[in-house]
Every structure is written in structure tokens, then in C-alpha cells.
Write a protein that holds these residues in place. Structure first.
Motif: not given
Length: 243
Positions: A174, A177, A170-172, A242-243, A168
Motif C-alpha cells: 500500500g 506512488q 511495494p504496491q501490495e 512505485v507505479e 509488486g
């Protein structure tokens, strides 16, 4: 008797035909003459242009005054080397050169003290690439020949990174995708410890996290080159989604 006088006008009419014929003949004659007349061009010498010959321009030749050059300096006289005649009374000592050749009857004595045997030290090159090392570093739990140990090493490093990495993150951070590439380079020194870890990632915090995980790899059996432990460099590309 009565004289009948003729009208003068009537008398002139009788001659008009004759005059007409004479005039017609005369006109025909003039016309024939004009047709048969040949004319020639006259030489109009007077119309020719007048050529005026002028003398060629005379070039003024400058007058150059003769300069008297000073005579060249006299060359310095060449001193002839004086040759001194040496009398034959002088005695010259000749140095006798002894022959260094030996035959089969003469023995050559060599002292054992002068001969020193130099021991060759084998130079071991540090920082050998993982693909060129003779005995690869052994990850704890890996067994088999050199090829199997290489494959096991790569699998264990990837498995270790997968357990420690937070998906998680990479999503944090920013990140967009898609697939993201991370390149990691580190070394296993001659003690089996992980040193000099460097990474290149799409985000500085992600890069810092990757360096932290790789630095936490367990101590390994160091690689060997010609039986001597050496430092081995290893690089691994990591792909995250990254989804």
C-alpha cells in the motif's frame, strides 16, 4: 406811555449762547488736561508677601554608649629552636663516588643475553570502509585493477538485488506512488561472508525483504589491508519506483 415788559424767557435765550461757548471751552480744557496727565505706578509695599524665616530642623543625634572591648588574647610564646654545638672531634666518613667516564683505551663489554630485540607487531584495523580499503573484496566473476573491481562490485550487488526483489511488493504493502529510497549497510568479513546487514525502508516488511536479499549475496574474496584479510563495511542506496 405803555411800558412793554420783556419776556424773561427771551432774555435767557440771549445768554444761552454764552453758556454754550463757556461749556464747550471748559470741556475742551478738561479733555486736554486728561490727555496730557501722566500717572506713575505706586509702590504697593503692603501687597508684598510676608516671608517667615524658620529655624532649620535640628537632627537628634543618638547618644551611643561607649563599650569597653576586652583586651586581645596574648599570643603564645614562640619557642626558639635550640642549636646544639657539635665538637670537631667527631669523624665523618665520606663516600667516594667513582667516575663513570671512560676513555678510548678502556673497553665496554656488553652481554648479548641482556639485549632482547622486540618484534613490532603491525596493528590491522578491522571494519575498514569500502572506499578506504587497499584491496577491495572481489565479487565472483569480477576482474581488473582495484578501481575496476570496485565498479564491478557495485554493479554486481545492484544486479543481484534487481533479480531477487519483487517489484509488486511495494504496491501490495500500500505504498504511495513515486520514488522510494532504501538504504542498506552490510559487512564482508575476513572470510568473505556477508554479515551485519541493516536496512532502512518506508515499510517494515519491505525492510525485512531487503535484508533477506542482501544476506543471500554469494561468498566473496575478502578485502585486504597490507596483505592481511580484514572486514570491510559497504553501504548502498537503492531507489524503487512505485507505479
Amino acid at each position: 406811555m405803555i411800558d412793554i415788559k420783556k419776556n424773561p424767557r427771551v432774555q435767557l435765550d440771549n445768554y444761552s449762547k454764552i453758556f454754550f461757548q463757556i461749556g464747550l471751552v471748559l470741556a475742551l480744557f478738561i479733555t486736554y488736561f486728561m490727555i496730557e496727565y501722566k500717572s506713575f505706578e505706586s509702590d504697593n509695599v503692603g501687597n508684598l508677601g510676608v516671608v517667615t524665616l524658620t529655624e532649620e530642623l535640628k537632627e537628634d543625634i543618638p547618644i551611643v554608649m561607649r563599650q569597653e572591648l576586652p583586651p586581645p588574647p596574648k599570643a603564645a610564646p614562640v619557642l626558639m629552636e635550640q642549636i646544639k654545638v657539635v665538637e670537631d672531634d667527631l669523624k665523618i666518613e665520606e663516600s667516594v663516588i667513582e667516575s663513570t667516564e671512560t676513555d678510548e683505551t678502556s673497553a665496554v663489554v656488553v652481554s648479548n643475553i641482556e639485549i632482547v630485540e622486540a618484534s613490532e607487531t603491525e596493528e590491522i584495523v578491522e571494519d575498514i570502509p569500502f572506499v578506504l580499503i587497499q584491496d577491495v573484496p572481489v565479487f565472483p566473476g569480477c576482474k581488473g585493477n582495484n578501481i575496476e573491481l570496485k565498479n564491478c562490485f557495485s554493479d554486481k550487488v545492484s544486479e543481484f538485488f534487481g533479480r531477487k526483489f519483487d517489484p509488486g511488493l511495494p504496491q501490495e504493502l500500500g505504498l504511495l506512488q513515486g520514488k522510494k529510497k532504501i538504504f542498506v549497510v552490510f559487512k564482508i568479513n575476513n572470510k568473505g561472508n556477508i554479515v551485519n546487514v541493516n536496512a532502512r525502508a518506508p515499510h517494515p516488511l519491505l525492510q525485512k525483504e531487503v535484508v533477506k536479499i542482501i544476506s543471500a549475496l554469494p561468498q566473496m574474496k575478502p578485502g585486504r589491508q597490507r596483505g592481511i584479510p580484514v572486514t570491510v563495511s559497504y553501504s548502498i542506496p537503492i531507489t524503487i519506483i512505485v507505479e
